[in-house]
Design a protein around this motif. Structure first.
Motif, PDB file in Angstrom:
ATOM      1  N   ASP A  48       0.843  -1.193   0.000  1.00 59.64           N
ATOM      2  CA  ASP A  48       0.000   0.000   0.000  1.00 59.64           C
ATOM      3  C   ASP A  48       0.881   1.247   0.000  1.00 59.64           C
ATOM      4  O   ASP A  48       2.111   1.156  -0.035  1.00 59.64           O
ATOM      5  N   ALA A 258      -6.649  -6.903  -0.114  1.00 64.13           N
ATOM      6  CA  ALA A 258      -7.115  -6.216  -1.329  1.00 64.13           C
ATOM      7  C   ALA A 258      -6.825  -7.061  -2.566  1.00 64.13           C
ATOM      8  O   ALA A 258      -6.149  -6.621  -3.493  1.00 64.13           O
ATOM      9  N   PHE A 261      -7.625  -5.604  -6.122  1.00 65.25           N
ATOM     10  CA  PHE A 261      -6.774  -4.457  -6.452  1.00 65.25           C
ATOM     11  C   PHE A 261      -5.354  -4.900  -6.758  1.00 65.25           C
ATOM     12  O   PHE A 261      -4.739  -4.439  -7.730  1.00 65.25           O
ATOM     13  N   LEU A 281      -2.856   2.705  -2.787  1.00 66.62           N
ATOM     14  CA  LEU A 281      -3.926   2.278  -1.884  1.00 66.62           C
ATOM     15  C   LEU A 281      -3.753   2.857  -0.481  1.00 66.62           C
ATOM     16  O   LEU A 281      -2.681   2.745   0.116  1.00 66.62           O
ATOM     17  N   GLN A 286      -9.351   1.659   2.484  1.00 66.60           N
ATOM     18  CA  GLN A 286      -9.630   0.306   2.014  1.00 66.60           C
ATOM     19  C   GLN A 286     -10.437  -0.464   3.046  1.00 66.60           C
ATOM     20  O   GLN A 286     -11.426  -1.132   2.713  1.00 66.60           O
ATOM     21  N   GLU A 290     -14.279  -1.821   2.466  1.00 62.61           N
ATOM     22  CA  GLU A 290     -14.573  -3.250   2.589  1.00 62.61           C
ATOM     23  C   GLU A 290     -15.642  -3.504   3.655  1.00 62.61           C
ATOM     24  O   GLU A 290     -16.565  -4.301   3.439  1.00 62.61           O
ATOM     25  N   ALA A 322      -8.909   3.108  -2.747  1.00 61.56           N
ATOM     26  CA  ALA A 322      -9.529   1.889  -2.220  1.00 61.56           C
ATOM     27  C   ALA A 322     -10.210   1.178  -3.379  1.00 61.56           C
ATOM     28  O   ALA A 322     -10.680   1.823  -4.320  1.00 61.56           O
ATOM     29  N   TYR A 323     -10.260  -0.158  -3.269  1.00 60.55           N
ATOM     30  CA  TYR A 323     -10.734  -0.960  -4.411  1.00 60.55           C
ATOM     31  C   TYR A 323     -11.161  -2.312  -3.870  1.00 60.55           C
ATOM     32  O   TYR A 323     -10.358  -3.072  -3.364  1.00 60.55           O
ATOM     33  N   ALA A 324     -12.459  -2.590  -3.967  1.00 60.69           N
ATOM     34  CA  ALA A 324     -12.989  -3.887  -3.527  1.00 60.69           C
ATOM     35  C   ALA A 324     -13.820  -4.464  -4.659  1.00 60.69           C
ATOM     36  O   ALA A 324     -14.885  -3.933  -4.987  1.00 60.69           O
TER      37      ALA A 324
END
Length: 742
Positions: A48, A258, A261, A281, A286, A290, A322-324
């Motif tokens: 991250d 993650a 991602f 990230l 994140q 989530e 952030a990426y989920a």
């Protein structure tokens, strides 16, 4: 004779010298195997933005882990321990160690069998680079390659390549990966005792595995190695380390955060896999995303919502914070391993801000009057859009149509500016997925029948908070290339509309969840099949996109609309207010750019308020596009354009219709482009042509009379590919307009 004898005596020496020269030259021959070994592949470490490892990718499909760590990153005592365990004279021999060879020969002779070897670090590395087996010939070639290595690399370079490719069993190579697998620690944090236990493993991974090996044997061998390395036993000693790792499962040592991602970042990374990929990230965002997704999806189970995905972008830089890709990566039933940020889905009404941005740049304004009345597009029996609420509001301003997400005005607008033009503008806005679909999209593109990704939606939506500048989403912290796609005035107008609580009232009521105490813009959407529900939200710091539904295609139960993802988007942005770096205040996005003026307008017509207008408010306009004075409200009453005649009758209003007599071609717009929809039979696809005015008139299509009578006229004509020309005539006036069908 004497001369001949001298030459014969010199001949052996000359031959020996020549052989020696040839041998030396052969050492300098190309060594492509070495180059390939030095190049990797290596396990990619993805971290991250704070440097914490998120995931380490194996180098092959079999799951081999082989991390590269520069020798400068390793504890000095670790290198000393490993060298003393394998090759004590590494720094003084040329690649082969004569003393070790004689010692091993003596030991083996006395024992009557091979009990000791003489391989140096360089020989071990050479054997790993070019495996040949354990025969005598193989060992001689290995020694030869060791000499070649020493001529090409420094001792430090040899040591680095050796310790990073050393085989430890358990499908790991290199000290860094072995430290994770066997001891659950980063190699840079190992104590001398832990380093000694690790150095034993390559000798015999089955025998010296610290998780399962015989404790007494391991403790004794590690202590002996520490003494040989000149390191006094330190706490914790090997026995304490063994007690800690006994029964340790190596799979727990490999971070796996993650996952969607990190897969996306690793796929797009083009750098050196020896280096750690430091991504963009934000670990706090994140976790927030989530947790919000998981809780909302769980609570929505009664609506048959099985999954969700989300992304948060930094507005200023385009960085992915952030990426989920799903609510639960391990949820097999709901296909949690599918990446919902990347897959293509119908976005519903979330495309409307882009539609109206294109319309504003085509000459419309927030006060442009649009019909929210029963209309048909593309054929009377084929496409008759309805609003989500199944109600009609009559004449509405563009501001209200967008803020309340009304469907009919959106479809009317796309037919005005042309479906092809809007498809091209979507591509400009970063929706690359639209390009292969654009030839088959009809008027339904205004309501989101083109399939796009959540990432594209979030990236496009953020440009309104960036004054019309598009930045491609970035998984690292490198600078993206800015690209202006709309003018700053257009971005301001869309931003002002989407942040207005007043404009949402017709569609969402007085108490909309989107009414936040801080400045933010929002847009929601639902696909026609109710299996994709969306929400987009953005402040001047963050842009969040949320999708919910089912990867299996199941429809949502109960038609909850987009309230659930909207609540998630609002919650994420609200909680982000708790971080100083992302906090925004009310009115933060209220800066008015140059080229914008304010005019008091009639709340019904959208024209400049006149003396008979019962209600008015101030509206923003592009300078030079200010409206004329309202002519809807007259001393004799209110008169609406002809297209509202049916709506007036349906509602039972006492209003009048058609007070204008000038000749107009109301639809289609000049230069509009339409696509034939491949999903609909060609003979069923028609274009609505509207001519306004008073008195008698005639309408020609490509020089052929298609309608005549009292104006206004409405005619449906089949869509035919090609360039077409309309001509309207009345009382000596003539208007010409063209459109194209692809």
């Amino acid at each position: 004779m004497i001369e001949i004898r001298k030459r014969l005596l010199l001949l052996p020496w000359l031959l020996i010298a020549a052989a020696g020269a040839l041998l030396f030259l052969s050492l300098l021959l190309p060594y492509p195997e070495l180059q390939a070994a030095a190049a990797g592949p290596w396990s990619l470490r993805v971290a991250d933005r704070e440097g914490e490892i998120l995931r380490i990718f194996p180098v092959d499909e079999e799951g081999l882990q082989r991390e590269y760590r520069a020798v400068e990153e390793l504890p000095p005592y670790l290198l000393r321990i490993f060298i003393n365990g394998e090759d004590r004279r590494f720094f003084i021999h040329p690649g082969i160690d004569p003393a070790a060879i004689f010692r091993a020969a003596g030991d083996n002779l006395i024992a009557g069998r091979i009990i000791s070897g003489a391989s140096t670090v360089s020989m071990q590395l050479a054997g790993r680079i070019t495996p040949r087996g354990n025969s005598l010939r193989a060992k001689l070639l290995e020694a030869w390659d060791a000499l070649r290595l020493e001529l090409r690399l420094s001792k430090r370079e040899i040591l680095s390549l050796w310790i990073n490719t050393l085989a430890f069993g358990s499908n790991v190579e290199g000290a860094a990966s072995a430290a994770r697998e066997y001891l659950g620690r980063d190699v840079s944090l190992l104590t001398p005792a832990e380093a000694a236990l690790l150095a034993l493993v390559p000798r015999n991974p089955g025998l010296y595995d610290p998780r399962r090996g015989e404790p007494e044997r391991l403790d004794s061998a590690a202590a002996e190695l520490l003494v040989r390395s000149g390191i006094d036993p330190v706490r914790p000693d090997p026995a304490e380390v063994l007690a800690r790792v006994r029964g340790f499962d190596g799979r727990r040592a490999w971070p796996f955060r993650a996952p969607h991602f990190t897969a996306y970042a690793a796929h797009g990374y083009r750098g050196d896999s020896r280096e750690t990929l430091i991504t963009s990230l934000d670990p706090e965002l994140q976790q927030l995303l989530e947790e919000e997704l998981a809780s909302r999806v769980e609570a929505a189970a009664e609506n048959r919502i099985g999954n969700g995905a989300g992304i948060i972008l930094a507005v200023e830089t385009g960085e992915i914070l952030a990426y989920a890709g799903s609510a639960d990566f391990y949820d097999i039933r709901h296909k949690g391993q599918i990446d919902g940020v990347q897959i293509l889905r119908q976005p519903g009404s979330t495309v409307k801000p882009f539609l109206y941005a294109a319309a504003l740049e085509k000459g419309m304004s927030p006060a442009t009057l649009l019909p929210d009345v029963p209309l048909s597009f593309g054929g009377e029996a084929v496409y008759t859009p309805e609003n989500f609420s199944n109600t009609y509001h009559g004449p509405v301003l563009l501001r209200t149509a967008l803020a309340s997400s009304l469907n009919i005005p959106a479809v009317y607008t796309v037919t005005e500016i042309g479906t092809a033009h809007f498809a091209e503008r979507l591509i400009d806005f970063g929706f690359e997925s639209v390009a292969p679909q654009k030839e088959s999209l009809g008027a339904g593109i205004a309501l989101g029948n083109a399939e796009v990704s959540l990432m594209e939606l979030a990236a496009g939506f953020s440009l309104f908070q960036r004054d019309g500048i598009f930045l491609a989403p970035r998984f690292d912290q490198t600078q993206a290339d800015p690209r202006r796609v709309i003018e700053s005035q257009t971005a301001f107008l869309i931003r002002d509309i989407l942040s207005s609580n007043r404009g949402r009232i017709p569609g969402f009521g007085m108490l909309s969840i989107l009414n936040t105490p801080f400045s933010a813009i929002f847009k929601t959407g639902t696909s026609n099949q109710f299996n994709n529900i969306w929400a987009l939200g953005a402040t001047e710091k963050l842009c969040v996109g949320i999708w919910m539904g089912n990867f299996t295609g199941e429809t949502v139960i109960g038609r909850p609309g987009s309230s659930i993802p909207a609540a998630a988007a609002v919650a994420v942005l609200s909680q982000a207010q708790g971080f100083d770096r992302y906090r925004v205040e009310a009115g933060a996005s209220d800066h008015i750019p140059e080229g914008i003026s304010r005019v008091r307008i009639c709340s019904l017509s959208g024209m400049a308020a006149g003396p008979y207008c019962p209600g008015s408010f101030e509206e923003y306009f592009r300078e030079g596009r200010e409206p004329e004075v309202c002519d809807f409200h007259t001393p004799a009453g209110t008169v609406l354009p002809a297209e509202y005649r049916e709506w007036i009758a349906m509602k039972g209003h006492s209003l009048q219709s058609e007070g204008r007599t000038e000749l107009t071609i109301e639809q289609p717009a000049e230069g509009a482009v339409f696509y034939l929809d491949e999903a609909i039979p060609a003979e069923s696809q028609q274009l609505r042509i509207s001519v306004g005015g008073g008195g008698d008139g005639e309408l020609y299509l490509d020089g052929r009379l298609i309608a005549a009578g009292t104006l206004p006229l409405t005619v449906w004509v089949p869509l035919r590919r090609g360039e077409h020309h309309l001509t309207a005539r009345s009382a000596g006036r003539e208007l010409v307009r063209s459109y194209r069908v692809r």
